[in-house]
Design a protein around this motif. Structure first.
Motif, PDB file in Angstrom:
ATOM      1  N   ARG A  11       0.901  -1.410   0.019  1.00  0.00           N
ATOM      2  CA  ARG A  11       0.132  -0.187  -0.063  1.00  0.00           C
ATOM      3  C   ARG A  11       1.318   1.404  -0.300  1.00  0.00           C
ATOM      4  O   ARG A  11       0.289   2.098  -0.942  1.00  0.00           O
ATOM      5  CB  ARG A  11      -1.062  -0.103   1.675  1.00  0.00           C
ATOM      6  CG  ARG A  11      -2.110  -0.997   1.321  1.00  0.00           C
ATOM      7  CD  ARG A  11      -3.099  -0.942   2.102  1.00  0.00           C
ATOM      8  NE  ARG A  11      -2.791  -1.153   3.471  1.00  0.00           N
ATOM      9  CZ  ARG A  11      -3.289  -2.064   3.829  1.00  0.00           C
ATOM     10  NH1 ARG A  11      -3.432  -3.119   3.222  1.00  0.00           N
ATOM     11  NH2 ARG A  11      -2.515  -2.365   5.171  1.00  0.00           N
ATOM     12  N   LEU A  12       1.793   0.817   1.113  1.00  0.00           N
ATOM     13  CA  LEU A  12       2.874   2.464   0.983  1.00  0.00           C
ATOM     14  C   LEU A  12       3.435   2.585  -0.387  1.00  0.00           C
ATOM     15  O   LEU A  12       3.184   4.167  -1.116  1.00  0.00           O
ATOM     16  CB  LEU A  12       3.517   2.374   1.884  1.00  0.00           C
ATOM     17  CG  LEU A  12       4.760   3.190   1.955  1.00  0.00           C
ATOM     18  CD1 LEU A  12       4.707   4.253   1.869  1.00  0.00           C
ATOM     19  CD2 LEU A  12       6.146   2.733   2.991  1.00  0.00           C
TER      20      LEU A  12
ATOM     21  N   THR B 127       2.662   1.654  -3.394  1.00  0.00           N
ATOM     22  CA  THR B 127       1.768   1.683  -4.448  1.00  0.00           C
ATOM     23  C   THR B 127       1.241   3.611  -4.141  1.00  0.00           C
ATOM     24  O   THR B 127       1.110   4.080  -5.137  1.00  0.00           O
ATOM     25  CB  THR B 127       0.375   0.663  -4.128  1.00  0.00           C
ATOM     26  OG1 THR B 127       0.156  -0.316  -4.466  1.00  0.00           O
ATOM     27  CG2 THR B 127      -0.934   1.513  -5.277  1.00  0.00           C
ATOM     28  N   SER B 128       1.227   4.134  -3.288  1.00  0.00           N
ATOM     29  CA  SER B 128       0.765   5.953  -2.585  1.00  0.00           C
ATOM     30  C   SER B 128       1.774   6.274  -3.318  1.00  0.00           C
ATOM     31  O   SER B 128       2.056   7.089  -3.834  1.00  0.00           O
ATOM     32  CB  SER B 128       0.280   6.216  -1.045  1.00  0.00           C
ATOM     33  OG  SER B 128       0.209   6.760   0.463  1.00  0.00           O
TER      34      SER B 128
ATOM     35  N   ARG C  18       1.922   6.454  -6.847  1.00  0.00           N
ATOM     36  CA  ARG C  18       0.389   7.583  -7.199  1.00  0.00           C
ATOM     37  C   ARG C  18       1.027   9.114  -7.363  1.00  0.00           C
ATOM     38  O   ARG C  18       0.893  10.106  -7.686  1.00  0.00           O
ATOM     39  CB  ARG C  18      -0.806   6.983  -6.749  1.00  0.00           C
ATOM     40  CG  ARG C  18      -1.636   7.963  -6.993  1.00  0.00           C
ATOM     41  CD  ARG C  18      -2.807   6.921  -6.283  1.00  0.00           C
ATOM     42  NE  ARG C  18      -3.484   5.593  -6.425  1.00  0.00           N
ATOM     43  CZ  ARG C  18      -3.566   4.640  -5.647  1.00  0.00           C
ATOM     44  NH1 ARG C  18      -2.743   4.962  -3.830  1.00  0.00           N
ATOM     45  NH2 ARG C  18      -3.478   3.310  -5.752  1.00  0.00           N
ATOM     46  N   TYR C  19       1.636   8.988  -5.642  1.00  0.00           N
ATOM     47  CA  TYR C  19       0.827  10.304  -5.359  1.00  0.00           C
ATOM     48  C   TYR C  19       2.358  11.371  -6.009  1.00  0.00           C
ATOM     49  O   TYR C  19       2.354  12.024  -7.083  1.00  0.00           O
ATOM     50  CB  TYR C  19       1.719  10.891  -3.660  1.00  0.00           C
ATOM     51  CG  TYR C  19       2.254  12.415  -3.238  1.00  0.00           C
ATOM     52  CD1 TYR C  19       1.069  13.032  -2.865  1.00  0.00           C
ATOM     53  CD2 TYR C  19       3.937  12.838  -3.121  1.00  0.00           C
ATOM     54  CE1 TYR C  19       1.451  13.915  -2.455  1.00  0.00           C
ATOM     55  CE2 TYR C  19       3.898  13.693  -2.727  1.00  0.00           C
ATOM     56  CZ  TYR C  19       2.255  14.847  -2.594  1.00  0.00           C
ATOM     57  OH  TYR C  19       3.117  15.942  -2.769  1.00  0.00           O
TER      58      TYR C  19
END
Length: 250
Positions: A58-59, A61-62, A65-66
């Motif tokens: 999750r980290l 991927t975030s 994306r950011y």
């Protein structure tokens, strides 16, 4: 080290600790990560490994994306050693046969905590790498924690890459071919494919030709034959689907 890298390293540290505290309650606010890890692996090993993979994924991927950018294979050797993982401060060597990198070192600090800690870091790295790249995989061929003389990890792009498994020792090959022939003697439609070894685990696949159903005793027949020759080897049969990730059986 850039501010972006420092921020990612700190966020990953917190993500790993959150996976631990979700597994076991800290005894105090100052209990260290190593102490938490030891208790988490003892009380709920599978849960701890699953959580650190999920949090890291999750980290990653975030992060991608950011920043609107998924990291390439070529960018990873500059980033990964700066993230505070003992398994990543190593030599990065390009593969000659496909887009991939070997990560090699004699051993790391995690190995002193045992095989469980090596598994913990493997899951954390696998999740983060998959997240920040959007599709690059990490697996481990050998580790000191699992009895290897060296630690060998692999970053690879092709989910069907043969690099997802390490090489089978030459001393085993002739005996494994004998097991394969024996299986075909009992069930002529069967073939056994030995895929490779990761951290002492031998991965294999049972295939069948035609429309015949795979005999129910096929797996036990193969594994008895292997264990007669190599009693200490851990075995894992994998299905026909793509084997994603390091250990090939997640």
């Amino acid at each position: 080290m850039s501010e972006i890298t420092i921020d990612l390293a700190e966020r990953w540290r917190r993500a790993r600790r959150a996976a631990l505290t979700a597994t076991v309650a800290p005894r105090s606010t100052i209990e260290g990560d190593e102490e938490l890890l030891a208790r988490a692996l003892q009380e709920d090993r599978k849960g701890a490994l699953r959580r650190v993979f999920d949090n890291s994924l999750r980290l990653g991927t975030s992060f991608a994306r950011y920043h609107d950018h998924e990291l390439s294979l070529e960018e990873l050797p500059a980033l990964l050693p700066q993230l505070g993982a003992p398994c990543l401060s190593c030599r990065y060597r390009p593969c000659e046969t496909e887009p991939a990198l070997f990560l090699e070192q004699s051993r790391c600090d995690a190995a002193t905590l045992g095989a469980g800690a090596c598994d913990w870091w493997k899951e954390a790295i696998e999740g983060l790498v998959l997240g920040v790249t959007g599709g690059i995989f990490y697996t481990r061929h050998a580790s000191a924690g699992h009895g290897g003389g060296v630690c060998v990890g692999v970053l690879y792009i092709d989910p069907e890459s043969p690099l997802r498994f390490g090489p089978i020792p030459e001393v085993m090959r002739e005996a494994l071919e004998g097991v394969r022939r024996t299986a075909r003697t009992f069930h002529s439609s069967l073939d056994v494919e030995f895929l490779g070894m990761n951290e002492g685990v031998l991965f294999y696949r049972i295939r069948r030709r035609g429309c015949d159903e795979t005999p129910l005793n096929a797996q036990s027949l193969v594994e008895r034959g292997i264990h007669r020759r190599f009693p200490g080897v851990v075995l894992r049969e994998v299905s026909e689907r793509s084997v994603l990730g390091a250990d090939g059986a997640n």
